[in-house]
Design a protein around this motif. Structure first.
Motif, PDB file in Angstrom:
ATOM      1  N   ALA A  11       1.011  -1.399  -0.084  1.00 52.21           N
ATOM      2  CA  ALA A  11       0.060  -0.043  -0.054  1.00 52.21           C
ATOM      3  C   ALA A  11       0.828   0.983  -0.011  1.00 52.21           C
ATOM      4  CB  ALA A  11      -0.964   0.071   1.172  1.00 52.21           C
ATOM      5  N   ALA A  12       0.542   2.161  -0.943  1.00 56.16           N
ATOM      6  CA  ALA A  12       1.319   3.405  -0.896  1.00 56.16           C
ATOM      7  C   ALA A  12       0.547   4.547  -0.843  1.00 56.16           C
ATOM      8  CB  ALA A  12       2.127   3.619  -2.233  1.00 56.16           C
ATOM      9  N   VAL A  13       0.731   5.291   0.350  1.00 57.53           N
ATOM     10  CA  VAL A  13      -0.126   6.247   0.628  1.00 57.53           C
ATOM     11  C   VAL A  13       0.439   7.958   0.255  1.00 57.53           C
ATOM     12  CG1 VAL A  13      -1.583   7.612   2.561  1.00 57.53           C
ATOM     13  CG2 VAL A  13      -1.114   5.112   2.603  1.00 57.53           C
ATOM     14  N   VAL A  14       0.013   8.365  -0.968  1.00 53.40           N
ATOM     15  CA  VAL A  14       0.810   9.430  -1.394  1.00 53.40           C
ATOM     16  C   VAL A  14       0.323  10.799  -0.753  1.00 53.40           C
ATOM     17  CG1 VAL A  14       1.100  10.871  -3.372  1.00 53.40           C
ATOM     18  CG2 VAL A  14       0.710   8.455  -3.751  1.00 53.40           C
ATOM     19  N   GLY A  15       0.895  11.636   0.066  1.00 55.94           N
ATOM     20  CA  GLY A  15       0.760  12.875   0.626  1.00 55.94           C
ATOM     21  C   GLY A  15       1.379  14.014  -0.083  1.00 55.94           C
ATOM     22  N   GLU A  16       1.270  15.191   0.554  1.00 62.69           N
ATOM     23  CA  GLU A  16       1.953  16.429  -0.190  1.00 62.69           C
ATOM     24  C   GLU A  16       3.471  16.449  -0.027  1.00 62.69           C
ATOM     25  OE1 GLU A  16       0.523  18.898  -1.836  1.00 62.69           O
ATOM     26  OE2 GLU A  16      -1.485  18.049  -1.431  1.00 62.69           O
ATOM     27  N   LYS A  17       3.795  15.871   1.324  1.00 61.94           N
ATOM     28  CA  LYS A  17       5.418  15.930   1.481  1.00 61.94           C
ATOM     29  C   LYS A  17       6.081  14.630   1.658  1.00 61.94           C
ATOM     30  CE  LYS A  17       4.703  19.780   4.257  1.00 61.94           C
ATOM     31  NZ  LYS A  17       4.669  20.583   5.538  1.00 61.94           N
ATOM     32  N   SER A  18       5.182  13.474   1.695  1.00 64.31           N
ATOM     33  CA  SER A  18       5.739  12.343   1.524  1.00 64.31           C
ATOM     34  C   SER A  18       5.066  10.967   0.982  1.00 64.31           C
ATOM     35  CB  SER A  18       6.175  11.594   3.072  1.00 64.31           C
ATOM     36  OG  SER A  18       5.031  11.691   3.694  1.00 64.31           O
ATOM     37  N   ILE A  19       5.665   9.973   0.852  1.00 60.96           N
ATOM     38  CA  ILE A  19       4.846   8.673   0.363  1.00 60.96           C
ATOM     39  C   ILE A  19       5.138   7.671   1.458  1.00 60.96           C
ATOM     40  CG2 ILE A  19       4.345   7.012  -1.282  1.00 60.96           C
ATOM     41  CD1 ILE A  19       5.756   8.843  -3.431  1.00 60.96           C
TER      42      ILE A  19
END
Length: 91
Positions: A11-19
């Protein structure tokens, strides 16, 4: 269940500052966690060395999966405008 093997998923959770990556068996078991910080000037249309950095991080953590779930922020909702034909029915 007998005769069935548990499958792993990435599972990869993509955010504004990190993955953030979570890896483990499907279900409620524990998972391996890894975080990849994005550069402050990162632009998605110019990924630079990001694919190689992801590959290196996953290899370092011993993660090699064929199945993945990618979670995007809801404000990045992907849409496609469509024109609908007019109706003759009264409103």
């Amino acid at each position: 269940m007998r005769g069935r093997t548990r499958k792993n998923i990435l599972a990869a959770v993509v955010g504004e500052k990190s993955i953030e990556f979570a890896h483990g068996p499907t279900g409620r078991d524990s998972a391996t966690i890894a975080t990849l910080a994005l550069p402050t000037d990162f632009q998605w249309d110019k990924p630079g060395d990001l694919p190689q950095r992801i590959k290196n991080l996953l290899r370092e953590k011993g993660i090699a999966e064929r199945r993945a779930l990618v979670c995007l922020p809801s404000r990045w909702l992907l849409t496609k405008p469509m024109a609908l034909p007019p109706t003759n029915a009264p409103a």
